[in-house]
Design a protein around this motif. Structure first.
Motif, PDB file in Angstrom:
ATOM      1  N   LYS A   1      59.655  39.142  68.545  1.00  0.00           N
ATOM      2  CA  LYS A   1      58.665  40.076  69.074  1.00  0.00           C
ATOM      3  C   LYS A   1      57.270  39.459  69.194  1.00  0.00           C
ATOM      4  CE  LYS A   1      57.184  44.845  68.359  1.00  0.00           C
ATOM      5  NZ  LYS A   1      57.308  46.021  67.509  1.00  0.00           N
ATOM      6  N   ASN A   2      56.860  38.691  68.160  1.00  0.00           N
ATOM      7  CA  ASN A   2      55.477  38.216  68.086  1.00  0.00           C
ATOM      8  C   ASN A   2      55.325  36.702  67.992  1.00  0.00           C
ATOM      9  OD1 ASN A   2      54.543  40.957  67.935  1.00  0.00           O
ATOM     10  ND2 ASN A   2      55.199  40.966  65.813  1.00  0.00           N
ATOM     11  N   GLY A   3      56.431  35.959  68.004  1.00  0.00           N
ATOM     12  CA  GLY A   3      56.363  34.506  67.852  1.00  0.00           C
ATOM     13  C   GLY A   3      56.424  34.111  66.379  1.00  0.00           C
ATOM     14  N   TRP A   4      56.823  32.872  66.121  1.00  0.00           N
ATOM     15  CA  TRP A   4      57.009  32.405  64.754  1.00  0.00           C
ATOM     16  C   TRP A   4      55.711  32.329  63.972  1.00  0.00           C
ATOM     17  CZ3 TRP A   4      61.006  32.619  61.843  1.00  0.00           C
ATOM     18  CH2 TRP A   4      62.277  32.630  62.417  1.00  0.00           C
ATOM     19  N   GLU A   5      54.604  32.129  64.667  1.00  0.00           N
ATOM     20  CA  GLU A   5      53.321  32.067  63.960  1.00  0.00           C
ATOM     21  C   GLU A   5      52.997  33.390  63.264  1.00  0.00           C
ATOM     22  OE1 GLU A   5      50.880  30.850  67.212  1.00  0.00           O
ATOM     23  OE2 GLU A   5      51.220  28.733  66.807  1.00  0.00           O
ATOM     24  N   ALA A   6      53.553  34.479  63.773  1.00  0.00           N
ATOM     25  CA  ALA A   6      53.305  35.805  63.191  1.00  0.00           C
ATOM     26  C   ALA A   6      54.177  36.088  61.973  1.00  0.00           C
ATOM     27  CB  ALA A   6      53.537  36.886  64.243  1.00  0.00           C
ATOM     28  N   VAL A   7      55.151  35.238  61.709  1.00  0.00           N
ATOM     29  CA  VAL A   7      56.055  35.472  60.582  1.00  0.00           C
ATOM     30  C   VAL A   7      55.426  34.898  59.318  1.00  0.00           C
ATOM     31  CG1 VAL A   7      58.363  35.070  59.636  1.00  0.00           C
ATOM     32  CG2 VAL A   7      58.065  35.396  62.099  1.00  0.00           C
ATOM     33  N   THR A   8      54.993  35.792  58.459  1.00  0.00           N
ATOM     34  CA  THR A   8      54.435  35.400  57.165  1.00  0.00           C
ATOM     35  C   THR A   8      55.204  36.125  56.073  1.00  0.00           C
ATOM     36  OG1 THR A   8      52.835  37.221  57.109  1.00  0.00           O
ATOM     37  CG2 THR A   8      52.122  35.168  58.189  1.00  0.00           C
ATOM     38  N   THR A   9      55.104  35.619  54.867  1.00  0.00           N
ATOM     39  CA  THR A   9      55.802  36.288  53.765  1.00  0.00           C
ATOM     40  C   THR A   9      55.241  37.696  53.568  1.00  0.00           C
ATOM     41  OG1 THR A   9      54.327  35.148  52.213  1.00  0.00           O
ATOM     42  CG2 THR A   9      56.524  34.221  52.532  1.00  0.00           C
ATOM     43  N   ARG A  10      53.949  37.867  53.785  1.00  0.00           N
ATOM     44  CA  ARG A  10      53.343  39.202  53.646  1.00  0.00           C
ATOM     45  C   ARG A  10      53.934  40.171  54.668  1.00  0.00           C
ATOM     46  NH1 ARG A  10      49.686  41.857  56.209  1.00  0.00           N
ATOM     47  NH2 ARG A  10      48.884  40.096  57.371  1.00  0.00           N
ATOM     48  N   LYS A  11      54.027  39.731  55.930  1.00  0.00           N
ATOM     49  CA  LYS A  11      54.586  40.612  56.964  1.00  0.00           C
ATOM     50  C   LYS A  11      56.066  40.881  56.727  1.00  0.00           C
ATOM     51  CE  LYS A  11      51.255  39.697  60.583  1.00  0.00           C
ATOM     52  NZ  LYS A  11      51.004  39.102  61.875  1.00  0.00           N
ATOM     53  N   LEU A  12      56.779  39.881  56.248  1.00  0.00           N
ATOM     54  CA  LEU A  12      58.194  40.090  55.921  1.00  0.00           C
ATOM     55  C   LEU A  12      58.337  41.113  54.796  1.00  0.00           C
ATOM     56  CD1 LEU A  12      59.831  36.548  56.011  1.00  0.00           C
ATOM     57  CD2 LEU A  12      60.398  38.523  57.430  1.00  0.00           C
ATOM     58  N   ALA A  13      57.510  40.974  53.791  1.00  0.00           N
ATOM     59  CA  ALA A  13      57.570  41.907  52.666  1.00  0.00           C
ATOM     60  C   ALA A  13      57.285  43.329  53.133  1.00  0.00           C
ATOM     61  CB  ALA A  13      56.572  41.484  51.582  1.00  0.00           C
TER      62      ALA A  13
ATOM     63  N   SER B   1      57.835  43.599  47.727  1.00  0.00           N
ATOM     64  CA  SER B   1      56.676  42.743  47.511  1.00  0.00           C
ATOM     65  C   SER B   1      56.984  41.316  47.983  1.00  0.00           C
ATOM     66  CB  SER B   1      56.303  42.721  46.024  1.00  0.00           C
ATOM     67  OG  SER B   1      57.297  42.015  45.299  1.00  0.00           O
ATOM     68  N   THR B   2      55.934  40.535  48.154  1.00  0.00           N
ATOM     69  CA  THR B   2      56.133  39.125  48.553  1.00  0.00           C
ATOM     70  C   THR B   2      56.894  38.368  47.465  1.00  0.00           C
ATOM     71  OG1 THR B   2      53.942  38.572  47.673  1.00  0.00           O
ATOM     72  CG2 THR B   2      54.094  38.984  50.041  1.00  0.00           C
ATOM     73  N   THR B   3      56.788  38.816  46.255  1.00  0.00           N
ATOM     74  CA  THR B   3      57.516  38.178  45.149  1.00  0.00           C
ATOM     75  C   THR B   3      59.016  38.188  45.426  1.00  0.00           C
ATOM     76  OG1 THR B   3      55.805  38.953  43.631  1.00  0.00           O
ATOM     77  CG2 THR B   3      57.878  38.230  42.643  1.00  0.00           C
ATOM     78  N   VAL B   4      59.507  39.266  45.988  1.00  0.00           N
ATOM     79  CA  VAL B   4      60.941  39.373  46.298  1.00  0.00           C
ATOM     80  C   VAL B   4      61.329  38.318  47.342  1.00  0.00           C
ATOM     81  CG1 VAL B   4      62.705  40.866  47.312  1.00  0.00           C
ATOM     82  CG2 VAL B   4      61.098  41.788  45.646  1.00  0.00           C
ATOM     83  N   ILE B   5      60.475  38.110  48.331  1.00  0.00           N
ATOM     84  CA  ILE B   5      60.750  37.085  49.357  1.00  0.00           C
ATOM     85  C   ILE B   5      60.860  35.723  48.673  1.00  0.00           C
ATOM     86  CG2 ILE B   5      59.941  36.012  51.499  1.00  0.00           C
ATOM     87  CD1 ILE B   5      60.504  39.048  51.811  1.00  0.00           C
ATOM     88  N   TYR B   6      59.908  35.414  47.796  1.00  0.00           N
ATOM     89  CA  TYR B   6      59.922  34.126  47.090  1.00  0.00           C
ATOM     90  C   TYR B   6      61.121  33.998  46.160  1.00  0.00           C
ATOM     91  CZ  TYR B   6      55.239  33.402  48.934  1.00  0.00           C
ATOM     92  OH  TYR B   6      54.170  33.243  49.765  1.00  0.00           O
ATOM     93  N   GLU B   7      61.545  35.092  45.554  1.00  0.00           N
ATOM     94  CA  GLU B   7      62.722  35.057  44.671  1.00  0.00           C
ATOM     95  C   GLU B   7      63.983  34.709  45.454  1.00  0.00           C
ATOM     96  OE1 GLU B   7      62.990  38.849  42.716  1.00  0.00           O
ATOM     97  OE2 GLU B   7      61.248  38.457  41.445  1.00  0.00           O
ATOM     98  N   HIS B   8      64.059  35.181  46.687  1.00  0.00           N
ATOM     99  CA  HIS B   8      65.259  34.947  47.499  1.00  0.00           C
ATOM    100  C   HIS B   8      65.251  33.593  48.198  1.00  0.00           C
ATOM    101  CE1 HIS B   8      67.511  38.757  47.335  1.00  0.00           C
ATOM    102  NE2 HIS B   8      66.340  39.261  47.012  1.00  0.00           N
ATOM    103  N   PHE B   9      64.067  33.103  48.562  1.00  0.00           N
ATOM    104  CA  PHE B   9      64.011  31.890  49.383  1.00  0.00           C
ATOM    105  C   PHE B   9      63.126  30.787  48.828  1.00  0.00           C
ATOM    106  CE2 PHE B   9      65.113  35.386  52.188  1.00  0.00           C
ATOM    107  CZ  PHE B   9      66.293  34.911  52.710  1.00  0.00           C
ATOM    108  N   GLY B  10      62.395  31.032  47.785  1.00  0.00           N
ATOM    109  CA  GLY B  10      61.511  30.011  47.247  1.00  0.00           C
ATOM    110  C   GLY B  10      60.188  29.965  47.996  1.00  0.00           C
TER     111      GLY B  10
END
Length: 192
Positions: free
Chosen positions: A28-40, A46-55
């Motif tokens: 939708k927005n390009g890879w530059e728009a993909v951040t851990t905050r936006k994913l969370a 929380s962003t912590t969950v993203i880091y727990e799953h992927f480092g």
């Protein structure tokens, strides 16, 4: 089902949801728009969950890259008609790669660092090797003596057309680009 199994299933489901959300945001927005905050935000954790799953984001990108190579390999193999001569199969393989890139640009971009994304990798991708093996197998069936050089010519054509189309660097429609790719691949095959 025990608690342990349920937690493992929930963890796997959340992991899939995160990956799907990353692809969706990128499409939708390009890879530059993909951040851990936006994913969370998108998966409502929380962003912590993203880091727990992927480092980190790089690990997530590497996983998507390998998944992309698996999918393009499957798409190419599915498109091949084994009753056709190998040279025609090579044209089909190129067009299947084109179609995959048009339908799944978010994968193709992360696979080949297009669209503003950089997916770091210290080692050569096993997925890339497997995907390339399909074309090498067809080249062997065709009896091509210098398969490495022929593969690189085939690959330069296919990937070049895809990258030019994705980057909007050609004044042609995607339909015309596909037609030109097919004609170019057919010309390459007459030289084998």
């Amino acid at each position: 089902m025990g608690i342990k199994e349920r937690k493992a299933r929930q963890k796997a489901e959340l992991r899939k949801k995160i990956l799907k959300s990353a692809r969706s945001l990128a499409r939708k927005n390009g890879w530059e728009a993909v951040t851990t905050r936006k994913l969370a935000e998108k998966v409502e954790y929380s962003t912590t969950v993203i880091y727990e799953h992927f480092g980190n984001k790089d690990q997530l990108l590497l996983l998507l890259r390998e998944e992309g190579f698996e999918r393009i390999q499957q798409a190419v193999e599915k498109a091949l008609d084994p009753s056709l001569p190998p040279k025609k199969q090579l044209v089909e393989a190129g067009l299947a790669s084109w179609k995959f890139a048009r339908e799944k640009p978010e994968y193709y971009q992360v696979m080949f660092n297009l669209g503003g994304i950089h997916c770091p990798s210290d080692e050569e991708s096993k997925g890339l090797q497997k995907a390339a093996s399909v074309v090498y197998r067809i080249l062997a069936q065709a009896g091509v003596a210098d398969s490495e050089s022929t593969f690189m010519n085939w690959w330069a054509l296919v990937h070049g057309f895809i990258a030019l189309d994705m980057n909007g660097q050609m004044p042609f429609s995607s339909e015309k680009m596909e037609r030109l790719l097919k004609e170019s691949l057919e010309r390459l095959m007459t030289r084998l």
